[in-house]
Design a protein around this motif. Structure first.
Motif, PDB file in Angstrom:
ATOM      1  N   PHE A 178      41.597  46.907  47.753  1.00 57.65           N
ATOM      2  CA  PHE A 178      41.013  46.925  46.411  1.00 57.65           C
ATOM      3  C   PHE A 178      39.795  46.009  46.321  1.00 57.65           C
ATOM      4  CE2 PHE A 178      45.175  47.988  43.907  1.00 57.65           C
ATOM      5  CZ  PHE A 178      45.241  49.211  44.535  1.00 57.65           C
ATOM      6  N   ASP A 179      39.855  44.869  47.028  1.00 58.03           N
ATOM      7  CA  ASP A 179      38.760  43.900  46.961  1.00 58.03           C
ATOM      8  C   ASP A 179      37.433  44.494  47.424  1.00 58.03           C
ATOM      9  OD1 ASP A 179      40.374  41.877  45.955  1.00 58.03           O
ATOM     10  OD2 ASP A 179      40.878  41.122  47.954  1.00 58.03           O
ATOM     11  N   VAL A 217      28.161  43.225  37.929  1.00 53.60           N
ATOM     12  CA  VAL A 217      28.636  42.690  36.657  1.00 53.60           C
ATOM     13  C   VAL A 217      28.448  41.184  36.611  1.00 53.60           C
ATOM     14  CG1 VAL A 217      30.732  42.313  35.308  1.00 53.60           C
ATOM     15  CG2 VAL A 217      30.302  44.542  36.331  1.00 53.60           C
ATOM     16  N   GLU A 218      27.884  40.711  35.531  1.00 50.27           N
ATOM     17  CA  GLU A 218      27.768  39.275  35.284  1.00 50.27           C
ATOM     18  C   GLU A 218      28.589  38.986  34.039  1.00 50.27           C
ATOM     19  OE1 GLU A 218      26.724  35.560  36.245  1.00 50.27           O
ATOM     20  OE2 GLU A 218      25.933  37.263  37.341  1.00 50.27           O
ATOM     21  N   ASP A 219      29.784  38.438  34.232  1.00 49.41           N
ATOM     22  CA  ASP A 219      30.710  38.235  33.121  1.00 49.41           C
ATOM     23  C   ASP A 219      31.290  36.828  33.215  1.00 49.41           C
ATOM     24  OD1 ASP A 219      32.740  38.271  31.232  1.00 49.41           O
ATOM     25  OD2 ASP A 219      33.584  40.176  31.889  1.00 49.41           O
ATOM     26  N   TYR A 220      30.915  36.000  32.265  1.00 40.94           N
ATOM     27  CA  TYR A 220      31.399  34.622  32.283  1.00 40.94           C
ATOM     28  C   TYR A 220      32.912  34.554  32.090  1.00 40.94           C
ATOM     29  CZ  TYR A 220      31.856  34.634  27.197  1.00 40.94           C
ATOM     30  OH  TYR A 220      32.232  34.922  25.919  1.00 40.94           O
ATOM     31  N   LYS A 221      33.487  35.535  31.363  1.00 38.52           N
ATOM     32  CA  LYS A 221      34.936  35.530  31.146  1.00 38.52           C
ATOM     33  C   LYS A 221      35.678  35.799  32.461  1.00 38.52           C
ATOM     34  CE  LYS A 221      34.170  38.411  27.935  1.00 38.52           C
ATOM     35  NZ  LYS A 221      34.198  39.483  26.984  1.00 38.52           N
ATOM     36  N   TYR A 269      38.534  33.700  37.160  1.00 39.59           N
ATOM     37  CA  TYR A 269      38.574  33.500  38.612  1.00 39.59           C
ATOM     38  C   TYR A 269      38.855  32.027  38.934  1.00 39.59           C
ATOM     39  CZ  TYR A 269      36.890  33.353  43.445  1.00 39.59           C
ATOM     40  OH  TYR A 269      36.788  33.169  44.789  1.00 39.59           O
ATOM     41  N   GLU A 270      38.187  31.143  38.194  1.00 33.16           N
ATOM     42  CA  GLU A 270      38.350  29.697  38.432  1.00 33.16           C
ATOM     43  C   GLU A 270      39.722  29.193  37.982  1.00 33.16           C
ATOM     44  OE1 GLU A 270      36.177  27.663  39.961  1.00 33.16           O
ATOM     45  OE2 GLU A 270      34.874  29.389  40.325  1.00 33.16           O
ATOM     46  N   ARG A 271      40.223  29.701  36.847  1.00 39.45           N
ATOM     47  CA  ARG A 271      41.470  29.205  36.270  1.00 39.45           C
ATOM     48  C   ARG A 271      42.724  29.818  36.891  1.00 39.45           C
ATOM     49  NH1 ARG A 271      38.707  30.545  31.841  1.00 39.45           N
ATOM     50  NH2 ARG A 271      40.139  32.241  31.361  1.00 39.45           N
ATOM     51  N   ASP A 272      42.706  31.127  37.113  1.00 40.12           N
ATOM     52  CA  ASP A 272      43.925  31.820  37.535  1.00 40.12           C
ATOM     53  C   ASP A 272      43.540  33.036  38.376  1.00 40.12           C
ATOM     54  OD1 ASP A 272      46.358  33.136  37.784  1.00 40.12           O
ATOM     55  OD2 ASP A 272      46.913  32.871  35.682  1.00 40.12           O
ATOM     56  N   TYR A 273      43.441  32.806  39.686  1.00 37.79           N
ATOM     57  CA  TYR A 273      42.965  33.860  40.585  1.00 37.79           C
ATOM     58  C   TYR A 273      43.864  35.089  40.559  1.00 37.79           C
ATOM     59  CZ  TYR A 273      41.131  36.231  44.668  1.00 37.79           C
ATOM     60  OH  TYR A 273      40.583  37.168  45.490  1.00 37.79           O
ATOM     61  N   GLU A 274      45.178  34.890  40.444  1.00 37.26           N
ATOM     62  CA  GLU A 274      46.092  36.034  40.406  1.00 37.26           C
ATOM     63  C   GLU A 274      45.854  36.893  39.161  1.00 37.26           C
ATOM     64  OE1 GLU A 274      50.832  36.636  40.051  1.00 37.26           O
ATOM     65  OE2 GLU A 274      50.156  35.249  41.615  1.00 37.26           O
ATOM     66  N   LYS A 275      45.653  36.261  38.037  1.00 37.09           N
ATOM     67  CA  LYS A 275      45.366  37.009  36.801  1.00 37.09           C
ATOM     68  C   LYS A 275      44.000  37.698  36.903  1.00 37.09           C
ATOM     69  CE  LYS A 275      45.700  36.666  31.833  1.00 37.09           C
ATOM     70  NZ  LYS A 275      45.969  35.815  30.683  1.00 37.09           N
ATOM     71  N   PHE A 276      43.047  37.033  37.546  1.00 33.13           N
ATOM     72  CA  PHE A 276      41.734  37.641  37.790  1.00 33.13           C
ATOM     73  C   PHE A 276      41.888  38.926  38.598  1.00 33.13           C
ATOM     74  CE2 PHE A 276      38.345  38.136  40.967  1.00 33.13           C
ATOM     75  CZ  PHE A 276      37.256  38.365  40.138  1.00 33.13           C
ATOM     76  N   THR A 298      43.394  41.688  36.488  1.00 34.51           N
ATOM     77  CA  THR A 298      42.397  42.220  35.550  1.00 34.51           C
ATOM     78  C   THR A 298      41.460  43.174  36.272  1.00 34.51           C
ATOM     79  OG1 THR A 298      42.518  40.219  34.198  1.00 34.51           O
ATOM     80  CG2 THR A 298      40.547  41.589  33.952  1.00 34.51           C
ATOM     81  N   CYS A 299      40.969  42.762  37.423  1.00 35.54           N
ATOM     82  CA  CYS A 299      40.075  43.625  38.204  1.00 35.54           C
ATOM     83  C   CYS A 299      40.795  44.887  38.666  1.00 35.54           C
ATOM     84  CB  CYS A 299      39.516  42.863  39.402  1.00 35.54           C
ATOM     85  SG  CYS A 299      38.312  41.604  38.951  1.00 35.54           S
ATOM     86  N   ASP A 300      42.041  44.738  39.069  1.00 38.85           N
ATOM     87  CA  ASP A 300      42.824  45.904  39.488  1.00 38.85           C
ATOM     88  C   ASP A 300      42.997  46.884  38.333  1.00 38.85           C
ATOM     89  OD1 ASP A 300      43.010  44.674  41.941  1.00 38.85           O
ATOM     90  OD2 ASP A 300      45.164  44.252  41.808  1.00 38.85           O
ATOM     91  N   ASN A 301      43.190  46.372  37.130  1.00 38.41           N
ATOM     92  CA  ASN A 301      43.338  47.258  35.974  1.00 38.41           C
ATOM     93  C   ASN A 301      42.069  48.067  35.719  1.00 38.41           C
ATOM     94  OD1 ASN A 301      46.020  46.743  35.397  1.00 38.41           O
ATOM     95  ND2 ASN A 301      45.534  44.975  34.128  1.00 38.41           N
TER      96      ASN A 301
END
Length: 143
Positions: free
Chosen positions: A4-5, A15-19, A24-31, A34-37
């Motif tokens: 997937f990566d 994409v330039e998205d600060y969110k 990515y910085e706070r919670d890589y797994e959640k990142f 989100t990308c997978d979704n």
């Protein structure tokens, strides 16, 4: 097997998205989720894919080796999925807050129209790439 990566990194190069960056910085797994979704939203749009797009969500990979063009097309569908979410979020926030930007030169409807034009251009780009993809395998159609 295509990870997937591979697709998501190509999409994120546009994409330039600060969110997403903050996530990515706070919670890589959640990142990653989100990308997978966004990728899962992109998959049904690529109906012309000549390969099976079955995947293993746990290992985050497709059950096939995708071509560069297939990866490109899926990455652009990913960007469209991201952009539509951003566009919908902005419209909903503006409606809920009822705030007009007094420093803006364009009306909210004009901004929304411009954002919709970007989505339309992305779709046109994907359509061109998909047509190129289909033409590469024209012999298999038995004309």
């Amino acid at each position: 097997m295509t990870n997937f990566d591979t697709i998501e990194n190509l999409a994120l190069s546009i994409v330039e998205d600060y969110k997403l960056g903050g996530l990515y910085e706070r919670d890589y797994e959640k990142f990653q989720k989100t990308c997978d979704n966004f990728l899962f939203n992109a998959l049904p749009q690529f109906t012309e894919c000549r390969q099976n797009l079955d995947y293993d969500a746990i290992n985050r990979e497709f059950n096939a080796d995708l071509t560069q063009l297939e990866i490109y097309i899926l990455s652009r569908y990913w960007v469209i999925a991201w952009w539509e979410r951003e566009n919908n979020n902005a419209a909903q926030i503006a409606l809920k807050l009822g705030i007009k930007n007094q420093y803006s030169y364009n009306s909210e409807s004009q901004n929304f129209k411009e954002k919709q034009n970007i989505i339309d251009k992305l779709r046109e780009e994907v359509d061109r790439a998909t047509q190129e993809y289909l033409l590469l395998d024209l012999d298999s159609y038995g004309f």
